[in-house]
Design an enzyme around this catalytic site. Structure first.
Site, mmCIF file in Angstrom:
data_model
loop_
_atom_site.group_PDB
_atom_site.id
_atom_site.type_symbol
_atom_site.label_atom_id
_atom_site.label_comp_id
_atom_site.label_asym_id
_atom_site.label_seq_id
_atom_site.Cartn_x
_atom_site.Cartn_y
_atom_site.Cartn_z
ATOM 1 C CD GLN A 228 -2.778 1.283 2.416
ATOM 2 O OE1 GLN A 228 -2.276 1.544 3.491
ATOM 3 N NE2 GLN A 228 -4.084 1.076 2.255
ATOM 4 C CB CYS B 204 -3.976 6.797 6.916
ATOM 5 S SG CYS B 204 -3.086 7.006 8.473
ATOM 6 C CG HIS C 237 -13.096 2.343 7.741
ATOM 7 N ND1 HIS C 237 -11.974 2.366 8.530
ATOM 8 C CD2 HIS C 237 -14.141 2.220 8.603
ATOM 9 C CE1 HIS C 237 -12.322 2.267 9.806
ATOM 10 N NE2 HIS C 237 -13.630 2.184 9.869
ATOM 11 C CG ASN D 289 -12.171 -1.705 6.264
ATOM 12 O OD1 ASN D 289 -11.723 -0.585 6.483
ATOM 13 N ND2 ASN D 289 -11.768 -2.756 6.943
ATOM 14 C CG ASP E 268 -17.710 -1.572 13.354
ATOM 15 O OD1 ASP E 268 -16.608 -1.214 13.817
ATOM 16 O OD2 ASP E 268 -18.731 -0.866 13.430
ATOM 17 N NE ARG F 44 -10.660 -0.813 14.730
ATOM 18 C CZ ARG F 44 -11.659 -0.297 15.441
ATOM 19 N NH1 ARG F 44 -11.477 0.029 16.697
ATOM 20 N NH2 ARG F 44 -12.841 -0.111 14.892
#
Length: 334
Positions: free
Chosen positions: A76, A106, A175, A207, A209, A232
């Protein structure tokens, strides 16, 4: 309906559409060795900055270490300079990576302050320009990772999906949080569904949860996405891709018990020790220990002891000497 299946990125056939995210400071070489044990469809190295890569900084290239056992493997890039996009994507291709990704998600201040990472969400046309330059420079698939938008007043992920598709990106990961949210609140899977609805040829990757197999299948179902990207939820759970596949196939999930956690933690530590110098290995083991031990109730004391340890030998002795049979209840923590 079955959700987990192979997926094709250009000429690259990925064995599964359950991917592992690039996580700065987390998805390092030992992490990816652990993940490779569980049939991940695609996993990414930690992000690297275009400027550092073009300067051939040794530490940046070190981040990109990989083995063939980790394939399919992606790298990435993070940066907002169109003139660097093509040359750095070509470096990634020359290093043998299967996929190159552009980070537009990010949320960290030191990344967004120069307009990189999720700072690019404020300039969708720039995202398109950078992607176009990457696509023109390489033969491998180009993907991009974004957030729902900068804030709730600028939820522009569907617009960026169209732009990325026109620029030639093979896939886009969304996300379901804004940059302002960072990692707070709940991911909005509806924005992922909206992106899927506007997509024509580009794959949409959901993406946010995904902390359990149930979460993974729910994301597939609610958003209609083509693939999911666990982030995560992979920390201390390198088997989550396997569990998503098992649940999708109607098979029992892997049994998570004290002995399993102990064995995985010790294996991860072995990988760390083989890759890092002692001082760095101690720091990494403290971090990884917290990942695995947060799953078990009653492990707080062990976590604290590991964090106070001054040597690898002391940490390993604590883990091996712990009565794991007393830790019977495990939960997937967000």
């Amino acid at each position: 309906m079955r959700y987990v299946k192979p997926i094709k990125f250009k000429s690259l056939i990925l064995p599964s559409n359950v991917f592992y995210s690039p996580l700065a400071g987390c998805s390092d070489f030992p992490f990816r060795q652990m993940a490779s044990l569980y049939g991940v469809g695609l996993m990414y190295c930690e992000m690297v900055k275009m400027d550092a890569l073009i300067r051939h900084e040794p530490s940046t290239y070190h981040i990109l270490d990989y083995r063939d056992s980790m394939r399919p493997i992606g790298a990435q890039l993070c940066g907002s300079k169109p003139e660097l996009a093509g040359p750095t994507a070509r470096i990634i291709e020359d290093l043998g990576f299967d996929v190159v990704d552009l980070n537009c998600g990010c949320p960290v201040d030191k990344v967004t302050k120069d307009g990189s990472g999720s700072g690019m969400l404020k300039n969708p046309q720039l995202i398109g320009e950078v992607i176009s330059n990457m696509v023109a420079a390489v033969k491998i698939p180009v993907t991009v990772k974004i957030r729902a938008g900068w804030d709730q007043d600028s939820l522009n992920a569907p617009e960026i999906t169209r732009i990325a598709e026109e620029a030639g990106a093979t896939a886009i990961a969304i996300h379901g949080r804004t940059r302002v949210q960072k990692y707070t609140g709940k991911a909005d899977w509806d924005i992922i569904r909206q992106c899927k609805e506007v997509a024509k040829s580009i794959y949409v990757i959901g993406n946010g949860d995904v902390f359990s197999a149930q979460d993974g299948l729910a994301l597939f179902e609610q958003s209609g996405c083509d693939a999911i990207l666990a982030s995560r939820g992979t920390m201390g759970q390198p088997w989550i891709a396997e569990d998503v596949k098992r649940l999708d196939n109607g098979q029992p999930l892997l049994e998570v018990n004290g002995e399993m956690i102990r064995d995985h933690l010790l294996k991860h530590i072995d990988y760390i020790r083989m890759y890092q110098i002692e001082k760095k290995a101690i720091l990494d083991t403290r971090r990884v220990g917290c990942w695995f031990l947060r799953l078990g109730k009653g492990t707080k004391a062990l976590r604290e002891q590991i964090n106070k340890s001054k040597s690898m030998e002391e940490m390993i002795a604590l883990i091996e000497g712990y009565d794991w049979s007393q830790t019977k209840e495990f939960c997937y923590a967000s």
